[in-house]
Motif scaffolding. Structure first.
Motif, mmCIF file in Angstrom:
data_model
loop_
_atom_site.group_PDB
_atom_site.id
_atom_site.type_symbol
_atom_site.label_atom_id
_atom_site.label_comp_id
_atom_site.label_asym_id
_atom_site.label_seq_id
_atom_site.Cartn_x
_atom_site.Cartn_y
_atom_site.Cartn_z
ATOM 1 N N ASP A 256 -2.642 29.297 12.211
ATOM 2 C CA ASP A 256 -2.423 30.847 11.184
ATOM 3 C C ASP A 256 -2.507 30.881 9.790
ATOM 4 O O ASP A 256 -2.072 30.490 8.847
ATOM 5 C CB ASP A 256 -0.988 31.459 11.988
ATOM 6 C CG ASP A 256 -2.627 32.905 12.166
ATOM 7 O OD1 ASP A 256 -3.415 32.756 12.213
ATOM 8 O OD2 ASP A 256 -1.528 33.441 11.605
ATOM 9 N N GLY A 257 -3.579 31.268 9.447
ATOM 10 C CA GLY A 257 -4.088 30.872 8.272
ATOM 11 C C GLY A 257 -4.440 30.165 7.142
ATOM 12 O O GLY A 257 -4.943 30.131 6.127
ATOM 13 N N ILE A 258 -4.144 28.965 7.554
ATOM 14 C CA ILE A 258 -4.422 27.538 6.873
ATOM 15 C C ILE A 258 -6.007 27.548 6.613
ATOM 16 O O ILE A 258 -6.638 27.032 8.163
ATOM 17 C CB ILE A 258 -3.092 26.324 7.291
ATOM 18 C CG1 ILE A 258 -2.459 26.897 7.606
ATOM 19 C CG2 ILE A 258 -3.760 25.375 6.209
ATOM 20 C CD1 ILE A 258 -1.534 27.205 5.303
ATOM 21 N N ASP A 259 -6.730 27.153 5.678
ATOM 22 C CA ASP A 259 -8.397 26.795 5.544
ATOM 23 C C ASP A 259 -8.024 25.644 6.308
ATOM 24 O O ASP A 259 -8.073 24.602 5.120
ATOM 25 C CB ASP A 259 -8.885 27.128 4.757
ATOM 26 C CG ASP A 259 -10.183 26.906 4.176
ATOM 27 O OD1 ASP A 259 -10.645 25.794 5.496
ATOM 28 O OD2 ASP A 259 -10.832 27.469 3.295
ATOM 29 N N PRO A 260 -8.780 25.207 7.435
ATOM 30 C CA PRO A 260 -8.789 23.752 7.491
ATOM 31 C C PRO A 260 -9.593 22.793 7.023
ATOM 32 O O PRO A 260 -9.346 21.139 6.977
ATOM 33 C CB PRO A 260 -9.303 23.299 9.096
ATOM 34 C CG PRO A 260 -9.871 24.718 9.274
ATOM 35 C CD PRO A 260 -9.048 26.304 8.457
#
Length: 237
Positions: free
Chosen positions: A112-116
């Protein structure tokens, strides 16, 4: 296409050796030999990230199986965010449901909240105990995870060559398959021949250094530079 080399390291010295040997990245963990690897400290992540090689910390809060409760997932989600803030270029993680399937809900909470697009995510060797690896690959490919680390479900990659080949074929470029698990230098050519995208090994040796009655007596692991360079040579790095 020739697979790239990833080394599992536990300290700054190991990261430096990996860079010199030509590895493209390191998986950073602690307690590798004793537990299969646990989350490293933030200080270690920061120090390794400064060595000029991409660092992907392992996010694993305890040894044992990969079915986690809500508190464990919450802790690991915080570890993911902290690792990225400390300079990690990627993270290595995994979670399973009680029926041994990839846990999509847990993965969503962990990321959650991590830019892939900015942070590479590798699903670790929880893959080797899933009930259906093909279905797990499908799930992970839809979850924004870029690669999976696996021995093909075998104790060592050399014993899982057929399964690795099958996973590569099933993935069909949707997700990278990285071979890892008991790989020796003499196994690398056969493992690379399965079509995997990367080869992962620790190339480690044990340093004898007793800590006495309070510090443990088994010594500690360190990356062996000669083994790391031999692995790179076997891949043509």
């Amino acid at each position: 296409m020739t697979p790239v080399l990833e080394l599992a390291v536990q300290d700054v010295a190991g990261a430096r050796i990996a860079r010199r040997a030509g590895a493209v990245r390191v998986e950073l963990c602690t307690a590798l030999g004793a537990t299969g690897g646990l989350t490293p400290s933030l200080g270690m992540i920061e120090a390794v990230a400064a060595q000029g090689i991409a660092v992907h910390p392992l996010i694993r809060c305890r040894p044992g199986g990969f079915v986690y409760d809500a508190d464990e997932i919450a802790v690991m989600a915080r570890d993911v965010r902290a690792a990225v803030s400390a300079g990690a270029a990627g993270v290595v993680l995994g979670a399973l449901t009680p029926d041994m399937s990839a846990d999509r809900d847990a993965l969503a909470r962990l990321l959650d909240g991590i830019d892939p697009y900015a942070v590479e995510v590798t699903f670790h060797r929880a893959m080797d105990v899933v009930a259906d690896r093909a279905t797990a690959i499908d799930t992970l490919a839809r979850s924004g995870i870029i690669r999976v680390l696996t021995s093909g479900g075998a104790p060592r990659c050399i014993d899982g060559l057929d399964a690795l080949s099958g996973m590569v074929a099933h993935a069909h470029g949707r997700i990278q398959v990285m071979a890892g698990g008991g790989i020796r230098v003499e196994d690398i050519a056969a493992v690379a021949g399965t079509g995997v995208d990367a080869v992962h090994l620790s190339a480690r040796r044990t340093v004898t250094d007793s800590g006495g009655p309070g510090g443990g007596s088994g010594g500690y692991d360190a990356v062996d530079e000669s083994l790391a360079r031999a692995a790179a040579a076997a891949l043509g790095v």
